[in-house]
Design an enzyme around this catalytic site. Structure first.
Site, PDB file in Angstrom:
ATOM      1  N   ARG A  71      -4.197  10.753   5.138  1.00  0.00           N
ATOM      2  CA  ARG A  71      -3.003  11.661   5.006  1.00  0.00           C
ATOM      3  C   ARG A  71      -2.198  11.433   3.969  1.00  0.00           C
ATOM      4  O   ARG A  71      -1.614  12.562   3.663  1.00  0.00           O
ATOM      5  CB  ARG A  71      -2.176  11.201   6.557  1.00  0.00           C
ATOM      6  N   LYS A 126       1.057  -1.121  -0.154  1.00  0.00           N
ATOM      7  CA  LYS A 126      -0.091   0.039  -0.151  1.00  0.00           C
ATOM      8  C   LYS A 126       0.917   1.112  -0.065  1.00  0.00           C
ATOM      9  O   LYS A 126       0.843   2.021  -0.691  1.00  0.00           O
ATOM     10  CB  LYS A 126      -0.880   0.153   1.191  1.00  0.00           C
ATOM     11  N   ASN A 127       2.065   1.384   0.857  1.00  0.00           N
ATOM     12  CA  ASN A 127       2.679   2.630   0.926  1.00  0.00           C
ATOM     13  C   ASN A 127       3.854   2.809  -0.364  1.00  0.00           C
ATOM     14  O   ASN A 127       4.280   3.822  -0.183  1.00  0.00           O
ATOM     15  CB  ASN A 127       3.580   2.407   2.417  1.00  0.00           C
ATOM     16  N   ASP A 131       5.090   0.629  12.168  1.00  0.00           N
ATOM     17  CA  ASP A 131       4.000  -0.036  11.492  1.00  0.00           C
ATOM     18  C   ASP A 131       3.503  -1.681  11.884  1.00  0.00           C
ATOM     19  O   ASP A 131       2.659  -2.033  11.442  1.00  0.00           O
ATOM     20  CB  ASP A 131       3.445  -0.148   9.939  1.00  0.00           C
ATOM     21  N   ARG A 184       0.357  14.754  13.295  1.00  0.00           N
ATOM     22  CA  ARG A 184       1.293  14.477  12.297  1.00  0.00           C
ATOM     23  C   ARG A 184       1.356  15.672  11.116  1.00  0.00           C
ATOM     24  O   ARG A 184       0.734  15.573  10.289  1.00  0.00           O
ATOM     25  CB  ARG A 184       0.931  13.281  11.461  1.00  0.00           C
ATOM     26  N   ILE A 219       8.339   6.748  16.805  1.00  0.00           N
ATOM     27  CA  ILE A 219       8.357   7.678  15.489  1.00  0.00           C
ATOM     28  C   ILE A 219       7.050   8.469  15.647  1.00  0.00           C
ATOM     29  O   ILE A 219       6.804   9.540  15.382  1.00  0.00           O
ATOM     30  CB  ILE A 219       8.047   6.611  14.281  1.00  0.00           C
ATOM     31  N   ARG A 264      -8.276  -0.226   5.245  1.00  0.00           N
ATOM     32  CA  ARG A 264      -7.667   0.633   4.385  1.00  0.00           C
ATOM     33  C   ARG A 264      -6.393   0.007   3.940  1.00  0.00           C
ATOM     34  O   ARG A 264      -5.864   0.488   3.022  1.00  0.00           O
ATOM     35  CB  ARG A 264      -7.292   1.604   5.713  1.00  0.00           C
ATOM     36  N   CYS A 310      -4.159  12.976  14.075  1.00  0.00           N
ATOM     37  CA  CYS A 310      -5.031  11.807  13.859  1.00  0.00           C
ATOM     38  C   CYS A 310      -4.912  10.768  14.842  1.00  0.00           C
ATOM     39  O   CYS A 310      -4.257  11.133  15.809  1.00  0.00           O
ATOM     40  CB  CYS A 310      -4.316  10.976  12.636  1.00  0.00           C
TER      41      CYS A 310
HETATM   42  C1  UD1 Z   1       4.775   6.759   6.782  1.00  0.00           C
HETATM   43  C2  UD1 Z   1       3.835   5.686   6.241  1.00  0.00           C
HETATM   44  C3  UD1 Z   1       3.172   5.240   7.651  1.00  0.00           C
HETATM   45  C4  UD1 Z   1       4.379   4.802   8.653  1.00  0.00           C
HETATM   46  C5  UD1 Z   1       5.349   5.997   8.757  1.00  0.00           C
HETATM   47  C6  UD1 Z   1       6.471   5.993   9.385  1.00  0.00           C
HETATM   48  C7  UD1 Z   1       2.864   5.975   3.986  1.00  0.00           C
HETATM   49  C8  UD1 Z   1       1.986   6.562   3.200  1.00  0.00           C
HETATM   50  N1  UD1 Z   1       2.794   6.131   5.136  1.00  0.00           N
HETATM   51  O1  UD1 Z   1       4.063   7.884   7.054  1.00  0.00           O
HETATM   52  O2  UD1 Z   1       2.523   3.884   7.389  1.00  0.00           O
HETATM   53  O3  UD1 Z   1       4.024   4.542   9.589  1.00  0.00           O
HETATM   54  O4  UD1 Z   1       5.813   6.623   7.342  1.00  0.00           O
HETATM   55  O5  UD1 Z   1       7.247   4.678   8.897  1.00  0.00           O
HETATM   56  O6  UD1 Z   1       4.158   5.860   3.547  1.00  0.00           O
HETATM   57  N2  UD1 Z   1       6.990  14.705  10.679  1.00  0.00           N
HETATM   58  C9  UD1 Z   1       6.852  15.922  11.104  1.00  0.00           C
HETATM   59  N3  UD1 Z   1       6.700  16.837  10.167  1.00  0.00           N
HETATM   60  C10 UD1 Z   1       6.773  16.571   8.602  1.00  0.00           C
HETATM   61  C11 UD1 Z   1       6.814  15.189   8.446  1.00  0.00           C
HETATM   62  C12 UD1 Z   1       6.595  14.092   9.377  1.00  0.00           C
HETATM   63  O7  UD1 Z   1       6.945  16.234  12.289  1.00  0.00           O
HETATM   64  O8  UD1 Z   1       6.584  17.268   8.027  1.00  0.00           O
HETATM   65  C13 UD1 Z   1       6.958  13.493  11.670  1.00  0.00           C
HETATM   66  C14 UD1 Z   1       5.727  12.760  11.991  1.00  0.00           C
HETATM   67  O9  UD1 Z   1       4.806  13.165  12.840  1.00  0.00           O
HETATM   68  C15 UD1 Z   1       6.407  11.381  12.440  1.00  0.00           C
HETATM   69  C16 UD1 Z   1       7.788  11.287  11.863  1.00  0.00           C
HETATM   70  O10 UD1 Z   1       7.928  12.611  11.452  1.00  0.00           O
HETATM   71  O11 UD1 Z   1       6.563  11.672  13.870  1.00  0.00           O
HETATM   72  C17 UD1 Z   1       7.768  10.426  10.797  1.00  0.00           C
HETATM   73  O12 UD1 Z   1       6.766  10.394   9.972  1.00  0.00           O
HETATM   74  P1  UD1 Z   1       6.557  10.037   8.223  1.00  0.00           P
HETATM   75  O13 UD1 Z   1       7.797   9.237   7.956  1.00  0.00           O
HETATM   76  O14 UD1 Z   1       6.388  11.310   7.684  1.00  0.00           O
HETATM   77  O15 UD1 Z   1       5.427   9.444   8.227  1.00  0.00           O
HETATM   78  P2  UD1 Z   1       4.554   9.340   7.114  1.00  0.00           P
HETATM   79  O16 UD1 Z   1       5.433   9.628   5.750  1.00  0.00           O
HETATM   80  O17 UD1 Z   1       3.240  10.183   7.166  1.00  0.00           O
END
Ligand code: UD1
Length: 420
Positions: A92, A22-23, A304, A121, A326, A396, A116
């Protein structure tokens, strides 16, 4: 509202085919917006989030056609630039259209995701990086409006590695003049898969899979065909299901190296794990040796799979400490696992799991995608009946989970319940 009903205690046996990730599917669909030609993606998982991303692309003007597990996206008529709040709130990953829209049209409107269930996030790192590439960003009524007459290559250091942030910026940078360097980039296999697709579409990208990715922008992006990698989180979930039920299961169509961190921990817990290039066979039997985990960016232990591994440690012979690094609020499954007889206490970022001899079925409520999976696993191992409410979370990200589990011998079914 639909529920899952599980009669626990059956050992799972047989083999299960792992679906596409999915990701990896979600950023690949967003990447189709970078060209006005048709892109065909195969091994696409038939899960709700993929349907939501297709709906978003259609709302932007794309035409989508599906044949078996392939999705073709014709983006020649795309003429809108916004990802509305209803969609971003629901999923998201909708923010992934930001980079491609900015690259192709010089404008994108993306709603801020808001909070969320697994914590706050933000997308501040995505937006800061787009500004570095030369975009102007204004917040209007909760939507970020990004505009850029031209994008210019830049050096971008992420304060912390972000998966979708890295993907978004990599896609935007394909249209930026000159070189963009992404430092402290995410190294997840899904980032590498996206880079491979972008290269097939004409991009010049190197370093994906390391913490420094180099994009030389400005190439004309064209349509391509691409097969999505297998879902390491789905694979990990079925690996745990085999062990928790005292069964033996072979996962096929997958890459064991992508779940090395989980498989090592499962070995330490006393499970037997046999790997080939594309399969892994897992057997185990509770009680497990208690094993601590601490989630981290790839190649560390994936957040995850934290909830699923916690379910397994509920049947350990001693105490395991599960630390979530995370997301700040990703223990929503704990009170539900405790309803099934687990003994888990949360202190700060860690959950202390004191193993019990048996779990006992109960009615539990799913709170998010991976939390739902942990409840299914606990239900499979528990005595008597478990009913899981709000299973739409599960749909999902897991393709036909109850069908795959039934084929392995589980007593599990979907029923129309009264709802929460
Ligand atoms: C992706 C995955 C999700 C997984 C996560 C961590 C997809 C669609 N989803 O989510 O399944 O759980 O990686 O492996 O691929 N952060 C900030 N600011 C930002 C962006 C992120 O502070 O602009 C923080 C987030 O709140 C979190 C951390 O960085 O604490 C990592 O998040 P991130 O890697 O961005 O997760 P996603 O890409 O949303």
């Amino acid at each position: 509202m639909q529920e899952l009903r599980i009669i626990g205690g059956r050992s799972l046996r047989g083999s299960v085919q792992i679906s596409g990730a999915k990701n990896a599917a979600l950023p690949a669909l967003a990447a189709c917006l970078l060209t006005n030609q048709t892109t065909t993606l195969s091994n696409m998982p038939d899960v709700k989030d993929v349907g939501s991303m297709c709906a978003l692309l259609e709302a932007l003007g794309a035409r989508i056609s599906r044949v078996n597990d392939s999705i073709s996206v014709d983006t020649s008529n795309v003429d809108r630039h916004n990802a509305p709040h209803e969609l971003v709130r629901k999923m998201r990953a909708s923010v992934l259209v930001m980079g491609p829209l900015l690259a192709r049209f010089g404008m994108a409107e993306v709603a801020l995701p808001g909070g969320c269930t697994i914590g706050n996030r933000p997308i501040d790192l995505h937006i800061a990086a787009m500004k570095k590439l030369g975009a102007d960003a204004t917040l209007i009524k909760g939507d970020t409006h990004l505009t850029a007459s031209t994008l210019k290559g830049a050096r971008i250091y992420f304060d912390r590695p972000t998966v979708t942030g890295t993907e978004n910026v990599m896609m935007a940078a394909t249209a930026a003049d000159g070189e963009t360097l992404l430092e402290n980039a995410a190294r997840e296999p899904e980032v590498v898969d996206l880079a491979e697709l972008l290269v097939k579409m004409g991009a010049n990208i190197s370093g994906a899979g390391t913490d420094t990715i180099r994009v030389i922008g400005g190439q004309l992006m064209k349509g391509a065909t691409h097969e999505i990698i297998s879902d390491r989180i789905e694979a990990g979930t079925y690996a745990v299901s085999a062990a928790m039920t005292g069964g033996i299961v072979t996962l096929t169509h997958m890459n064991p190296r992508m779940i090395s961190s989980l498989l090592e921990k499962m070995r330490s817990a006393g499970c037997k794990v046999v790997e080939t290039d594309t399969t892994v066979t897992i057997s185990g039997l509770p009680p497990f040796k208690p094993v601590d985990i601490s989630t981290a960016e790839y190649p560390g232990f994936p957040t995850d799979l934290q909830a699923q591994f916690m379910a397994m440690m509920c049947l350990a012979d001693g105490e395991a400490v599960i630390t979530e690094n995370i997301f700040e609020d990703r223990f929503k499954h704990v009170p539900e696992l405790n309803r099934l007889g687990a003994e888990i206490v949360i202190r700060g970022r860690s959950a202390f799991v004191r193993g019990v001899k048996n779990l006992l079925g109960a009615i539990v409520t799913a709170s998010d995608l991976r939390a739902s999976a942990s409840l299914v696993l606990a239900g499979l191992a528990a005595q008597d009946e478990t009913r899981i409410l709000r299973i739409y979370h599960l749909d999902r990200g897991y393709y036909r989970m109850e069908k795959k589990l039934s084929a392995l011998g589980a007593d599990i079914g979907r029923i129309d319940g009264e709802g929460p």
